[in-house]
Design a protein around this motif. Sequence first.
Motif, PDB file in Angstrom:
ATOM      1  N   LEU A   1      22.550 -25.883   8.477  1.00  0.00           N
ATOM      2  CA  LEU A   1      22.806 -25.731   7.047  1.00  0.00           C
ATOM      3  C   LEU A   1      24.142 -26.346   6.663  1.00  0.00           C
ATOM      4  CD1 LEU A   1      21.557 -24.262   4.436  1.00  0.00           C
ATOM      5  CD2 LEU A   1      23.589 -22.902   4.724  1.00  0.00           C
ATOM      6  N   CYS A   2      25.167 -26.145   7.489  1.00  0.00           N
ATOM      7  CA  CYS A   2      26.468 -26.744   7.189  1.00  0.00           C
ATOM      8  C   CYS A   2      26.383 -28.270   7.174  1.00  0.00           C
ATOM      9  CB  CYS A   2      27.528 -26.279   8.192  1.00  0.00           C
ATOM     10  SG  CYS A   2      28.424 -24.813   7.651  1.00  0.00           S
TER      11      CYS A   2
ATOM     12  N   ASP B   1      22.721 -22.205  15.638  1.00  0.00           N
ATOM     13  CA  ASP B   1      22.079 -23.497  15.379  1.00  0.00           C
ATOM     14  C   ASP B   1      21.614 -23.606  13.929  1.00  0.00           C
ATOM     15  OD1 ASP B   1      22.476 -24.356  17.992  1.00  0.00           O
ATOM     16  OD2 ASP B   1      20.530 -23.595  18.666  1.00  0.00           O
ATOM     17  N   ASP B   2      21.050 -22.534  13.384  1.00  0.00           N
ATOM     18  CA  ASP B   2      20.623 -22.540  11.978  1.00  0.00           C
ATOM     19  C   ASP B   2      21.820 -22.685  11.049  1.00  0.00           C
ATOM     20  OD1 ASP B   2      17.986 -22.268  12.769  1.00  0.00           O
ATOM     21  OD2 ASP B   2      17.889 -20.121  12.314  1.00  0.00           O
TER      22      ASP B   2
ATOM     23  N   LEU C   1      20.473 -22.468  -0.195  1.00  0.00           N
ATOM     24  CA  LEU C   1      21.157 -21.169  -0.214  1.00  0.00           C
ATOM     25  C   LEU C   1      20.266 -20.010  -0.653  1.00  0.00           C
ATOM     26  CD1 LEU C   1      24.542 -22.353  -1.791  1.00  0.00           C
ATOM     27  CD2 LEU C   1      23.963 -22.098   0.633  1.00  0.00           C
ATOM     28  N   ALA C   2      19.017 -20.290  -0.929  1.00  0.00           N
ATOM     29  CA  ALA C   2      18.119 -19.296  -1.530  1.00  0.00           C
ATOM     30  C   ALA C   2      18.039 -17.984  -0.752  1.00  0.00           C
ATOM     31  CB  ALA C   2      16.727 -19.881  -1.704  1.00  0.00           C
ATOM     32  N   ASP C   3      18.016 -18.039   0.564  1.00  0.00           N
ATOM     33  CA  ASP C   3      17.814 -16.832   1.369  1.00  0.00           C
ATOM     34  C   ASP C   3      19.106 -16.166   1.821  1.00  0.00           C
ATOM     35  OD1 ASP C   3      15.067 -17.169   1.165  1.00  0.00           O
ATOM     36  OD2 ASP C   3      14.992 -18.431   2.957  1.00  0.00           O
TER      37      ASP C   3
ATOM     38  N   ARG D   1      27.928 -16.365   9.872  1.00  0.00           N
ATOM     39  CA  ARG D   1      27.922 -16.677   8.448  1.00  0.00           C
ATOM     40  C   ARG D   1      28.460 -18.094   8.275  1.00  0.00           C
ATOM     41  NH1 ARG D   1      27.036 -12.220   5.894  1.00  0.00           N
ATOM     42  NH2 ARG D   1      27.834 -12.755   3.869  1.00  0.00           N
ATOM     43  N   ILE D   2      28.359 -18.622   7.066  1.00  0.00           N
ATOM     44  CA  ILE D   2      29.017 -19.877   6.740  1.00  0.00           C
ATOM     45  C   ILE D   2      30.081 -19.587   5.701  1.00  0.00           C
ATOM     46  CG2 ILE D   2      27.102 -21.401   7.333  1.00  0.00           C
ATOM     47  CD1 ILE D   2      26.446 -21.528   4.299  1.00  0.00           C
TER      48      ILE D   2
END
Length: 80
Positions: A64-65, A59-60, A30-32, A3-4
């Motif tokens: 995003l971060c 990695d994803d 952040l949509a998904d 998670r972030i």
Amino acid sequence: MIRIQLGAYQHREDALASWTILKRRHTALLADLQPEVRQVDIDETRMYRLQAGPFSNVDDANLLCRRMLARESECLVIGH
């Protein structure tokens, strides 16, 4: 689970309000993701961490971060 973390707050309501603001500001990023507020007690202080995810790989989450940080928003990868 990866998670972030998007922030930490003294009140659960503040964490939820922050998600609403962040989701509006960063809709495409952040949509998904689904928000989750996690309560943590540090010494005698109760905090509420705003997290979002899940991600299938680190990695994803890192990508995003980096994008969130470039937009001057807090972001930290959790659970890797």
